[in-house]
Motif scaffolding. Structure first.
Motif, mmCIF file in Angstrom:
data_model
loop_
_atom_site.group_PDB
_atom_site.id
_atom_site.type_symbol
_atom_site.label_atom_id
_atom_site.label_comp_id
_atom_site.label_asym_id
_atom_site.label_seq_id
_atom_site.Cartn_x
_atom_site.Cartn_y
_atom_site.Cartn_z
ATOM 1 N N MET A 1 1.170 -1.169 -0.114
ATOM 2 C CA MET A 1 -0.227 0.169 0.596
ATOM 3 C C MET A 1 0.656 1.477 -0.118
ATOM 4 O O MET A 1 1.907 1.416 0.949
ATOM 5 N N ARG A 2 0.480 2.307 -1.326
ATOM 6 C CA ARG A 2 1.201 3.318 -0.708
ATOM 7 C C ARG A 2 0.805 4.465 0.400
ATOM 8 O O ARG A 2 0.053 4.086 0.943
ATOM 9 N N ASP A 3 2.299 5.149 0.258
ATOM 10 C CA ASP A 3 1.997 5.978 1.927
ATOM 11 C C ASP A 3 1.132 7.041 1.433
ATOM 12 O O ASP A 3 1.605 7.947 0.662
ATOM 13 N N LEU A 4 -0.553 7.220 1.770
ATOM 14 C CA LEU A 4 -0.528 8.361 1.631
ATOM 15 C C LEU A 4 -0.481 9.495 2.342
ATOM 16 O O LEU A 4 0.490 9.685 3.344
ATOM 17 N N GLY A 5 -0.299 10.484 1.553
ATOM 18 C CA GLY A 5 -0.188 12.231 1.702
ATOM 19 C C GLY A 5 -0.914 13.007 2.618
ATOM 20 O O GLY A 5 -2.388 11.731 3.468
ATOM 21 N N LYS A 6 -0.821 14.070 2.988
ATOM 22 C CA LYS A 6 -1.995 14.399 4.255
ATOM 23 C C LYS A 6 -3.405 14.753 3.705
ATOM 24 O O LYS A 6 -3.144 14.510 1.695
ATOM 25 N N ILE A 7 -4.415 14.686 4.285
ATOM 26 C CA ILE A 7 -5.348 15.599 3.956
ATOM 27 C C ILE A 7 -5.581 16.475 4.395
ATOM 28 O O ILE A 7 -5.177 17.352 5.181
ATOM 29 N N GLY A 8 -6.166 17.799 3.255
ATOM 30 C CA GLY A 8 -6.137 19.040 3.345
ATOM 31 C C GLY A 8 -7.978 20.156 2.751
ATOM 32 O O GLY A 8 -8.431 18.965 2.503
ATOM 33 N N LEU A 9 -7.771 20.517 4.041
ATOM 34 C CA LEU A 9 -9.137 21.438 4.608
ATOM 35 C C LEU A 9 -9.330 22.924 4.527
ATOM 36 O O LEU A 9 -8.768 23.786 5.318
ATOM 37 N N LEU A 10 -9.627 23.354 3.595
ATOM 38 C CA LEU A 10 -10.378 24.238 3.278
ATOM 39 C C LEU A 10 -11.460 25.104 3.671
ATOM 40 O O LEU A 10 -12.205 24.812 2.207
ATOM 41 N N VAL A 11 -11.335 26.291 4.119
ATOM 42 C CA VAL A 11 -12.364 27.042 4.733
ATOM 43 C C VAL A 11 -12.411 28.252 3.490
ATOM 44 O O VAL A 11 -10.521 28.809 3.708
ATOM 45 N N ILE A 12 -13.932 28.165 2.927
ATOM 46 C CA ILE A 12 -13.353 29.792 1.787
ATOM 47 C C ILE A 12 -14.577 30.328 2.293
ATOM 48 O O ILE A 12 -16.017 30.554 2.716
ATOM 49 N N ASN A 13 -14.214 31.701 2.107
ATOM 50 C CA ASN A 13 -15.742 32.557 2.647
ATOM 51 C C ASN A 13 -15.687 33.873 1.529
ATOM 52 O O ASN A 13 -14.353 34.135 0.797
ATOM 53 N N LEU A 14 -16.950 34.894 1.157
ATOM 54 C CA LEU A 14 -16.484 35.615 -0.237
ATOM 55 C C LEU A 14 -15.428 36.572 -0.032
ATOM 56 O O LEU A 14 -14.270 36.560 -0.764
ATOM 57 N N GLY A 15 -14.780 37.458 1.462
ATOM 58 C CA GLY A 15 -13.646 38.724 0.739
ATOM 59 C C GLY A 15 -13.661 39.756 2.286
ATOM 60 O O GLY A 15 -15.003 39.940 2.321
ATOM 61 N N THR A 16 -12.820 40.318 1.664
ATOM 62 C CA THR A 16 -12.724 40.953 2.730
ATOM 63 C C THR A 16 -11.800 42.740 1.986
ATOM 64 O O THR A 16 -10.422 41.849 1.917
ATOM 65 N N PRO A 17 -11.998 43.908 2.620
ATOM 66 C CA PRO A 17 -10.452 44.685 2.204
ATOM 67 C C PRO A 17 -9.596 44.594 2.926
ATOM 68 O O PRO A 17 -9.605 43.641 3.870
ATOM 69 N N ASP A 18 -8.146 44.301 2.681
ATOM 70 C CA ASP A 18 -7.021 44.371 3.536
ATOM 71 C C ASP A 18 -6.816 45.541 5.234
ATOM 72 O O ASP A 18 -6.175 45.230 6.306
ATOM 73 N N GLY A 19 -7.802 46.119 4.361
ATOM 74 C CA GLY A 19 -7.935 47.365 5.945
ATOM 75 C C GLY A 19 -8.897 48.476 5.391
ATOM 76 O O GLY A 19 -9.602 48.229 4.322
ATOM 77 N N PRO A 20 -9.309 49.031 6.318
ATOM 78 C CA PRO A 20 -10.559 50.489 6.793
ATOM 79 C C PRO A 20 -10.277 51.334 5.494
ATOM 80 O O PRO A 20 -10.656 52.829 5.962
ATOM 81 N N ASP A 21 -9.328 51.356 4.988
ATOM 82 C CA ASP A 21 -9.428 52.674 4.417
ATOM 83 C C ASP A 21 -9.881 52.643 2.544
ATOM 84 O O ASP A 21 -9.804 51.656 2.222
ATOM 85 N N PRO A 22 -9.719 53.788 2.288
ATOM 86 C CA PRO A 22 -10.261 53.793 0.928
ATOM 87 C C PRO A 22 -9.073 53.657 -0.050
ATOM 88 O O PRO A 22 -10.137 52.148 -1.231
ATOM 89 N N ALA A 23 -8.057 53.167 -0.575
ATOM 90 C CA ALA A 23 -7.343 52.256 -1.260
ATOM 91 C C ALA A 23 -7.308 50.758 -1.120
ATOM 92 O O ALA A 23 -7.574 50.109 -1.719
ATOM 93 N N SER A 24 -7.165 50.443 0.078
ATOM 94 C CA SER A 24 -8.003 48.425 0.667
ATOM 95 C C SER A 24 -9.248 48.788 0.225
ATOM 96 O O SER A 24 -9.729 47.407 -0.676
ATOM 97 N N VAL A 25 -9.937 49.324 0.457
ATOM 98 C CA VAL A 25 -11.618 49.041 -0.704
ATOM 99 C C VAL A 25 -11.316 49.345 -1.641
ATOM 100 O O VAL A 25 -12.436 48.463 -2.317
ATOM 101 N N ARG A 26 -10.700 49.848 -2.797
ATOM 102 C CA ARG A 26 -10.939 49.827 -4.374
ATOM 103 C C ARG A 26 -10.271 49.036 -3.814
ATOM 104 O O ARG A 26 -11.360 47.879 -5.842
ATOM 105 N N ARG A 27 -9.340 48.489 -4.752
ATOM 106 C CA ARG A 27 -8.662 47.015 -4.736
ATOM 107 C C ARG A 27 -9.831 45.737 -4.387
ATOM 108 O O ARG A 27 -9.949 45.225 -5.236
#
Length: 326
Positions: A1-27
């Motif tokens: 039997m081959r050696d199985l790798g790891k199992i991954g679980l990626l939780v995904i949500n919509l998104g957000t600016p990096d900061g509460p400033d106009p430049a971040s919100v614009r990006r």
């Protein structure tokens, strides 16, 4: 039997600016509103509008709104999504590598998938935290994951978490959370409203099941609570006809119908964010009170609560069956 790798679980949500400033919100808005799944207008017509009046004016206004809800560790959506991933890591144990990503903004889906593969994950469960399926949420998150996978020479095996709008574990989590929050109030709501994010009516006509799944979630929750749960839709954008009834219009109308005490929950959002904390908890309350209402409360989303963790552990263990042995 081959050696199985790891199992991954990626939780995904919509998104957000990096900061509460106009430049971040614009990006952030430039990426979000350029997605053809989100704005279904031909790009040659839409991009001049987006790059012109929208991105020149909206970032400043939205940055002000973000500043009202920003937390010490970042945006609420990012904080709660991160905490959800950490909680799942604790519950699932070392056999699973749990990480989180955002469809728009950081950390990106592609970067976290690459990190998982680099860490040895050869089986990954993608878990978009959207109870109700919508092309503008669930589908575009998976699109981004598939696009990242398409650039990989050696791809991991992939599973995806299905929508869970009618799953008994989801309805139970909502029931428990709602009842606990209602019991802590110093008033009795005359009406309980379930406000879901709106979508253009055209998406329903094209076959998107989102609206019907929202209505079914609210119906099942109402049965579990033994009381009416009225459905409304929020966050209209642009001149097109959107799903209704509209949350803001409903809140302004209710006092004239002698409904003076209201509780609003937002069960389509897995975690509190701008649309729940600013649009509903702040502006929704202002609209309701200004129209003659007496008491208003926004009930928190599941966030990373124990009710949430019970739900997500149940859902992910089921989808990991055959990969995860316990």
């Amino acid at each position: 039997m081959r050696d199985l790798g790891k199992i991954g679980l990626l939780v995904i949500n919509l998104g957000t600016p990096d900061g509460p400033d106009p430049a971040s919100v614009r990006r952030y808005l430039a990426e979000f509103l350029s997605d053809p799944r989100v704005v279904e207008i031909p790009q040659f017509l839409w991009q001049p509008i987006l790059r012109g009046p929208i991105l020149l004016t909206r970032p400043k206004k939205s940055a002000h709104a973000y500043r009202q809800v920003w937390m010490k560790d970042g945006s609420p959506l990012a904080v709660y999504t991160r905490d959800t991933a950490r909680g799942l890591q604790d519950r699932l144990g070392p056999e699973v590598m749990v990480d989180w990503a955002m469809r728009y903004g950081n950390p990106s889906i592609g970067s976290r998938l690459a990190a998982m593969v680099a860490a040895g994950c050869d089986r990954i469960l993608l878990a978009p935290l959207y109870p109700q399926y919508c092309a503008a949420t669930t589908a575009t998150a998976l699109d981004a994951a598939y696009a990242a996978l398409g650039k990989m020479r050696a791809q991991p095996a992939i599973r995806t978490l299905p929508p869970y709008h009618a799953d008994p574990a989801y309805i139970e989590a909502l029931r428990a959370s709602t009842q606990a929050q209602l019991a802590a109030l110093d008033f009795a709501p005359d009406l309980l409203i379930a406000s879901f994010h709106g979508m253009p009516e055209r998406t329903r006509q094209l076959g998107d099941p989102y609206r019907d799944q929202c209505v079914e979630s609210a119906r099942l929750l109402g049965e579990a609570l033994g009381r009416e749960v009225r459905v409304t839709f929020q966050s209209r954008f642009g001149p097109a006809k959107w799903l209704g009834p509209a949350t803001d219009e409903t809140l302004r109308q209710l006092p004239s119908e002698n409904v003076r005490n209201v509780a609003v929950l937002t069960p389509g959002f897995s975690a509190d964010c701008l649309e729940t904390l600013e649009e509903i908890a702040i502006r929704g309350k202002e609209d309701f009170i200004a129209s003659g209402g007496n008491n208003f409360v926004h009930l928190s989303c599941l966030n990373a609560s124990q009710d949430a963790m019970n739900l997500y552990e149940s859902l992910t263990r089921r989808e990991l069956a055959g990969w995860l042995e316990r």
